[in-house]
Design an enzyme around this catalytic site. Structure first.
Site, PDB file in Angstrom:
ATOM      1  N   ILE A  62       0.854  -1.192   0.000  1.00 59.45           N
ATOM      2  CA  ILE A  62       0.000   0.000   0.000  1.00 59.45           C
ATOM      3  C   ILE A  62       0.890   1.242   0.000  1.00 59.45           C
ATOM      4  O   ILE A  62       1.014   1.951   1.000  1.00 59.45           O
ATOM      5  CB  ILE A  62      -0.954   0.017   1.234  1.00 59.45           C
ATOM      6  N   PRO A  63       1.565   1.510  -1.132  1.00 55.77           N
ATOM      7  CA  PRO A  63       2.368   2.732  -1.171  1.00 55.77           C
ATOM      8  C   PRO A  63       1.465   3.958  -1.007  1.00 55.77           C
ATOM      9  O   PRO A  63       0.398   4.025  -1.628  1.00 55.77           O
ATOM     10  CB  PRO A  63       3.029   2.686  -2.556  1.00 55.77           C
ATOM     11  N   HIS A  64       1.887   4.876  -0.163  1.00 59.73           N
ATOM     12  CA  HIS A  64       1.019   6.020   0.121  1.00 59.73           C
ATOM     13  C   HIS A  64       1.848   7.223   0.533  1.00 59.73           C
ATOM     14  O   HIS A  64       2.943   7.081   1.070  1.00 59.73           O
ATOM     15  CB  HIS A  64       0.018   5.669   1.229  1.00 59.73           C
ATOM     16  N   THR A  65       1.307   8.375   0.310  1.00 54.29           N
ATOM     17  CA  THR A  65       1.944   9.603   0.776  1.00 54.29           C
ATOM     18  C   THR A  65       0.932  10.735   0.735  1.00 54.29           C
ATOM     19  O   THR A  65      -0.191  10.572   0.261  1.00 54.29           O
ATOM     20  CB  THR A  65       3.185   9.956  -0.074  1.00 54.29           C
TER      21      THR A  65
ATOM     22  N   TYR B  26      -3.879   4.796  11.547  1.00 49.57           N
ATOM     23  CA  TYR B  26      -2.874   4.687  10.485  1.00 49.57           C
ATOM     24  C   TYR B  26      -1.999   3.457  10.703  1.00 49.57           C
ATOM     25  O   TYR B  26      -1.779   2.665   9.797  1.00 49.57           O
ATOM     26  CB  TYR B  26      -2.011   5.953  10.459  1.00 49.57           C
TER      27      TYR B  26
END
Lengths: 151, 121
Positions: A62-65, B26
Site C-alpha cells: 500500500i504505497p502512500h503519501t 494509520y
C-alpha cells in the site's frame, strides 16, 4: 470512500514494472499529473519507502503519501502477475498494489478512512489471491467492490 | 519549479506523515499482517524525523521559521491554489496572477493569509 475512489481507469490489471521504482511510476502514470507534480509525488513515495517498505506482507503493498500537489484523495490499484520485489515485511514478492495519495489536509480524514478500508479489503483477498485471475480492469474492480461491501 | 518551494512541499508532506504515524488508525492500516512491532514504527518515525531534518537544513532559516509560524497558526505552511483560490483562506487571487502562463517558478505567498502557495493548475 474506497467505493467512491475505485475507478476502472485507475485499475491496472497487468503491471509491466519489474522493480519498486518502476511500479511506483507505472501506478502514478494513470493519474495524469503534470510532469513536475509526478516527480514530486514519486520522490515523496520513495522517501516513504526509504523509512520502511509499505509492502505489508502476503503479496500486498500500500504505497502512500501526502502531497499538496494533489487536490483530492487518489487511489490506483495494480496487479503484477509475476510479482515484484518490494522489500516487503515478509520478504515475499508483491502482486497487489494499492497506491493512495492525498493532500496533507483532507476534510473528514478521508485519507485515513480509505487507508483503513484498503487494509480491510487486503485482509480479505490475501488468502485466495483470486485477484490474479481477472482478465480486465472492470472484472477486478467489481471483485474488489464485492469484497469491500462484504468487509 | 522554485527549489525552495519544492523543499517546502516536501517538508509539508513529511510533517503530515509524522502526524499520520501518531494515529493508531494509520498504524493498524499499514500493519495488516500484524508483523510490525511498536519498535519498528518507532524506528520509522526516527527515520522520518531525520529526513525532515535534512530538508530543514537545506532551507534558508528565515523561510523555515516562517513555515513553522504558519503551521502553528494554520496547521500547514503550504497551501495549493485551486482554480485561483487559496485553499487555506479561500481568498480569490487577482486575475492578473491567475492568468500568468508560468507559475511556481518563484516562491509566492497568499496576499491575504500569507501562506506559501503552490499553484495546482
Amino acid at each position: 470512500m474506497f467505493a467512491q475512489l475505485l475507478r476502472e481507469d485507475r485499475v491496472i490489471i497487468d503491471l509491466k514494472a519489474k522493480d519498486k521504482e518502476e511500479v511506483l511510476q507505472e501506478l502514478l502514470s494513470v493519474l495524469n499529473l503534470k510532469p513536475e507534480q509526478e516527480k514530486i509525488v514519486l520522490e515523496q513515495l520513495k522517501k516513504r519507502e526509504a523509512i520502511g517498505s509499505t509492502g505489508v506482507g502476503r503479496g500486498v503493498a500500500i504505497p502512500h503519501t501526502r502531497s499538496v500537489v494533489v487536490d483530492d484523495v487518489q487511489l490506483v490499484v495494480g496487479v503484477s502477475k509475476g510479482g515484484i520485489d518490494f522489500q516487503s515485511l515478509d520478504g515475499k514478492p508483491v502482486h497487489l498494489f494499492f497506491l493512495l495519495i492525498a493532500p496533507p489536509q483532507d476534510l473528514g480524514a478521508r485519507y485515513l478512512i480509505t487507508l483503513g478500508e484498503i487494509a480491510n479489503v487486503a485482509r480479505k483477498v490475501v488468502s485466495t489471491k483470486e485477484y490474479l485471475n481477472f482478465e480486465t480492469s472492470k472484472e477486478l474492480m467489481e471483485y474488489l467492490m464485492k469484497i469491500y461491501r462484504e468487509a | 519549479m522554485d527549489p525552495i518551494l519544492e523543499m517546502l512541499i516536501a517538508l509539508e508532506s513529511l510533517d503530515a506523515e509524522l502526524e499520520d504515524f501518531e494515529s493508531e488508525e494509520y498504524r493498524n492500516s499499514i500493519n495488516i499482517t500484524q508483523s510490525a512491532s511498536d519498535e519498528v514504527f518507532s524506528q520509522q518515525i526516527d527515520k522520518l524525523k531525520e529526513l525532515r531534518e535534512e530538508v530543514v537544513r537545506s532551507l534558508p532559516i528565515a523561510i523555515y521559521k516562517r513555515y513553522q509560524r504558519l503551521r502553528e497558526k494554520y496547521k500547514r505552511g503550504v497551501a495549493p491554489v485551486v482554480n485561483g483560490i487559496c485553499a487555506n483562506c479561500f481568498m480569490e487571487f487577482p486575475s492578473a496572477l491567475v492568468s500568468r502562463p508560468v507559475k511556481n517558478k518563484s516562491l509566492e505567498t497568499c496576499p491575504n493569509c500569507g501562506i506559501y502557495v503552490y499553484w495546482t493548475k
